[in-house]
Write an enzyme that holds these catalytic residues in place. Structure first.
Site, PDB file in Angstrom:
ATOM      1  N   LYS A  95       0.844  -1.197   0.000  1.00  0.00           N
ATOM      2  CA  LYS A  95       0.000   0.000   0.000  1.00  0.00           C
ATOM      3  C   LYS A  95       0.880   1.247   0.000  1.00  0.00           C
ATOM      4  O   LYS A  95       1.966   1.255   0.580  1.00  0.00           O
ATOM      5  CB  LYS A  95      -0.903   0.028   1.241  1.00  0.00           C
ATOM      6  N   LEU A  97       1.775   4.787   1.308  1.00  0.00           N
ATOM      7  CA  LEU A  97       1.590   5.479   2.588  1.00  0.00           C
ATOM      8  C   LEU A  97       1.203   6.932   2.340  1.00  0.00           C
ATOM      9  O   LEU A  97       1.873   7.641   1.587  1.00  0.00           O
ATOM     10  CB  LEU A  97       2.878   5.400   3.403  1.00  0.00           C
ATOM     11  N   ASN A 111      12.174   1.968   2.374  1.00  0.00           N
ATOM     12  CA  ASN A 111      11.536   0.959   1.537  1.00  0.00           C
ATOM     13  C   ASN A 111      12.591   0.264   0.689  1.00  0.00           C
ATOM     14  O   ASN A 111      13.623   0.853   0.365  1.00  0.00           O
ATOM     15  CB  ASN A 111      10.495   1.629   0.630  1.00  0.00           C
ATOM     16  N   THR A 112      12.348  -0.991   0.342  1.00  0.00           N
ATOM     17  CA  THR A 112      13.181  -1.673  -0.634  1.00  0.00           C
ATOM     18  C   THR A 112      12.432  -1.740  -1.957  1.00  0.00           C
ATOM     19  O   THR A 112      11.206  -1.892  -1.980  1.00  0.00           O
ATOM     20  CB  THR A 112      13.530  -3.100  -0.186  1.00  0.00           C
ATOM     21  N   HIS A 113      13.181  -1.623  -3.051  1.00  0.00           N
ATOM     22  CA  HIS A 113      12.570  -1.632  -4.382  1.00  0.00           C
ATOM     23  C   HIS A 113      13.422  -2.496  -5.316  1.00  0.00           C
ATOM     24  O   HIS A 113      14.649  -2.359  -5.323  1.00  0.00           O
ATOM     25  CB  HIS A 113      12.470  -0.205  -4.930  1.00  0.00           C
ATOM     26  N   ASP A 145       8.653   8.872   0.634  1.00  0.00           N
ATOM     27  CA  ASP A 145       8.029  10.192   0.658  1.00  0.00           C
ATOM     28  C   ASP A 145       6.644  10.080   0.035  1.00  0.00           C
ATOM     29  O   ASP A 145       6.128   8.974  -0.134  1.00  0.00           O
ATOM     30  CB  ASP A 145       8.911  11.242  -0.029  1.00  0.00           C
ATOM     31  N   ALA A 146       6.056  11.198  -0.326  1.00  0.00           N
ATOM     32  CA  ALA A 146       4.680  11.192  -0.827  1.00  0.00           C
ATOM     33  C   ALA A 146       4.566  10.664  -2.252  1.00  0.00           C
ATOM     34  O   ALA A 146       3.460  10.386  -2.723  1.00  0.00           O
ATOM     35  CB  ALA A 146       4.093  12.604  -0.750  1.00  0.00           C
TER      36      ALA A 146
END
Length: 202
Positions: A95, A97, A111-113, A145-146
């Protein structure tokens, strides 16, 4: 003249967000040491990650998304706050955030990507990398971030794409690198202030 040894610093408190099988969470749990400890695992769906956390003696909480996404972000933030985190790790959390969460935890949420950002952001990074024909992809750990995978990059590790790689085989190679990378990043963390953490690669 004698000197008093400097006492060891307390391990950083880590809260993990998860949505799936929890293999990345398991790596984080397995490598806890004097640098960090997992204090809580929060999920948005009933998933294997919660079972892994419970088996490790870590507190868990399920915060399911309802009709009001803003209210869910606030409830998620409250659940995470219960773990008193120095760092929040989005580990396979599916999801995005929102403001109600980030206004409390932006600056300490990572986060991991499965790509070398800024290349191939979004939910289909491995497929997109294969479709584009790149010879090298990898794993990125970045601040949340956003935006969608737009936060400042903390660390990256490259993975070579073999001619015979499928989406599944390439993703497995990236996951192997990702598990080691997130542990290295967590071990390098230094608390800057309650709303910011800095990482120094070991």
């Amino acid at each position: 003249m004698t000197t008093t040894p400097t006492p060891p610093t307390e391990p950083k408190s880590v809260v993990v967000l998860a949505s799936g099988s929890g293999t990345l969470l398991q790596s984080i749990l397995d490598h806890q040491d004097e640098h960090y400890r997992v204090t809580r695992v929060v999920a948005d769906v009933d998933c294997r990650a919660l079972e892994r956390a419970a088996a490790a003696g870590v507190a868990t909480q399920l915060v399911q998304l309802g009709d009001d996404r803003d209210a869910w972000n606030v409830a998620l933030a409250e659940a995470v706050a219960e773990g008193a985190p120095d760092i929040v790790v989005s580990a396979g959390f599916m999801k995005i955030l929102g403001a109600g969460f980030l206004e409390r935890f932006e600056g300490i949420t990572i986060n991991t990507h499965p790509a070398l950002l800024p290349a191939f952001p979004g939910a289909h990074a491995v497929r997109d990398a294969l479709d584009y024909g790149v010879k090298v992809t990898g794993s990125t750990v970045h601040f949340v971030d956003a935006g969608v995978d737009t936060g400042r990059i903390i660390a990256q590790k490259a993975v070579t794409v073999a001619p015979e790689d499928t989406e599944e085989s390439l993703h497995e190679k990236i996951k192997t690198v990702e598990r080691a990378l997130i542990v290295s990043v967590l071990r390098s963390a230094q608390k800057d202030n309650p709303r910011k953490v800095v990482f120094h690669e070991r």
